[in-house]
Design a protein around this motif. Sequence first.
Motif, mmCIF file in Angstrom:
data_model
loop_
_atom_site.group_PDB
_atom_site.id
_atom_site.type_symbol
_atom_site.label_atom_id
_atom_site.label_comp_id
_atom_site.label_asym_id
_atom_site.label_seq_id
_atom_site.Cartn_x
_atom_site.Cartn_y
_atom_site.Cartn_z
ATOM 1 N N PHE A 1 0.803 -1.223 0.000
ATOM 2 C CA PHE A 1 0.000 0.000 0.000
ATOM 3 C C PHE A 1 0.836 1.273 0.000
ATOM 4 C CE2 PHE A 1 -2.781 -3.233 1.715
ATOM 5 C CZ PHE A 1 -3.940 -3.016 0.979
ATOM 6 N N ARG A 2 2.140 1.146 0.182
ATOM 7 C CA ARG A 2 2.990 2.338 0.308
ATOM 8 C C ARG A 2 2.856 3.269 -0.897
ATOM 9 N NH1 ARG A 2 6.572 3.959 3.640
ATOM 10 N NH2 ARG A 2 6.885 1.936 4.628
ATOM 11 N N GLY A 3 3.022 2.741 -2.089
ATOM 12 C CA GLY A 3 2.956 3.572 -3.293
ATOM 13 C C GLY A 3 1.605 4.253 -3.456
ATOM 14 N N LYS A 4 0.543 3.520 -3.162
ATOM 15 C CA LYS A 4 -0.801 4.078 -3.291
ATOM 16 C C LYS A 4 -1.025 5.204 -2.288
ATOM 17 C CE LYS A 4 -2.699 -0.234 -4.954
ATOM 18 N NZ LYS A 4 -3.555 -1.374 -4.703
ATOM 19 N N LEU A 5 -0.473 5.041 -1.102
ATOM 20 C CA LEU A 5 -0.676 6.055 -0.064
ATOM 21 C C LEU A 5 0.213 7.271 -0.257
ATOM 22 C CD1 LEU A 5 -0.996 3.721 3.033
ATOM 23 C CD2 LEU A 5 -2.821 4.983 1.905
ATOM 24 N N GLU A 6 1.386 7.076 -0.832
ATOM 25 C CA GLU A 6 2.296 8.199 -1.040
ATOM 26 C C GLU A 6 1.953 8.994 -2.293
ATOM 27 O OE1 GLU A 6 6.166 6.355 -0.949
ATOM 28 O OE2 GLU A 6 6.322 6.598 1.223
ATOM 29 N N SER A 7 1.249 8.391 -3.238
ATOM 30 C CA SER A 7 0.996 9.042 -4.527
ATOM 31 C C SER A 7 0.249 10.370 -4.457
ATOM 32 C CB SER A 7 0.286 8.082 -5.483
ATOM 33 O OG SER A 7 -0.975 7.719 -4.987
ATOM 34 N N PRO A 8 -0.690 10.583 -3.536
ATOM 35 C CA PRO A 8 -1.380 11.888 -3.515
ATOM 36 C C PRO A 8 -0.524 13.049 -3.018
ATOM 37 C CG PRO A 8 -2.653 10.232 -2.297
ATOM 38 C CD PRO A 8 -1.319 9.654 -2.613
ATOM 39 N N TYR A 9 0.630 12.764 -2.451
ATOM 40 C CA TYR A 9 1.471 13.817 -1.882
ATOM 41 C C TYR A 9 2.444 14.339 -2.927
ATOM 42 C CZ TYR A 9 -0.206 12.128 2.624
ATOM 43 O OH TYR A 9 -0.993 11.762 3.669
ATOM 44 N N SER A 10 2.605 15.650 -2.981
ATOM 45 C CA SER A 10 3.573 16.239 -3.900
ATOM 46 C C SER A 10 4.994 16.144 -3.347
ATOM 47 C CB SER A 10 3.220 17.701 -4.186
ATOM 48 O OG SER A 10 3.187 18.434 -2.982
ATOM 49 N N LYS A 11 5.104 16.038 -2.033
ATOM 50 C CA LYS A 11 6.406 15.825 -1.403
ATOM 51 C C LYS A 11 6.250 14.717 -0.370
ATOM 52 C CE LYS A 11 5.648 19.495 1.942
ATOM 53 N NZ LYS A 11 6.160 20.673 2.585
ATOM 54 N N LYS A 12 7.359 14.251 0.154
ATOM 55 C CA LYS A 12 7.307 13.169 1.119
ATOM 56 C C LYS A 12 6.510 13.592 2.360
ATOM 57 C CE LYS A 12 10.105 9.882 3.612
ATOM 58 N NZ LYS A 12 11.388 9.360 3.954
ATOM 59 N N PRO A 13 5.550 12.753 2.786
ATOM 60 C CA PRO A 13 4.767 13.095 3.982
ATOM 61 C C PRO A 13 5.638 13.170 5.227
ATOM 62 C CG PRO A 13 3.938 11.089 2.920
ATOM 63 C CD PRO A 13 5.176 11.499 2.212
ATOM 64 N N LYS A 14 5.186 13.939 6.208
ATOM 65 C CA LYS A 14 5.938 14.115 7.456
ATOM 66 C C LYS A 14 6.115 12.791 8.185
ATOM 67 C CE LYS A 14 5.837 16.756 11.733
ATOM 68 N NZ LYS A 14 5.157 17.814 12.489
#
Length: 98
Positions: free
Chosen positions: A13-26
């Motif tokens: 699920f990592r890629g799916k969850l990171e995809s909406p962010y324009s930069k790395k989440p906190k």
Amino acid sequence: MLKVDKVFPWETFRGKLESPYSKKPKWDVILLLKVLLIKFVYEISWLEGEIRDSKMFMKFLGGKVHQKSILLLQETVVDEGERMWTTLMTQQGLRQGD
């Protein structure tokens, strides 16, 4: 929860969850997903005390959360939880309420 942690394919699920962010989440998105799961399964509205006081929750989260950071994590889960859930449901072809 600990049995689920051992067999559930979190990293898929990592890629799916990171995809909406324009930069790395906190926060690590898998950590946020796990906190969201704790919140949902145990119907916890305020995570700070529950996570801090539960050895099982801390172990489920990989012991990665410093106790002083739990309050900040709580705020992030509240802010980002809906976005993460919507992203997962959309990418699985589901709508909320299905």
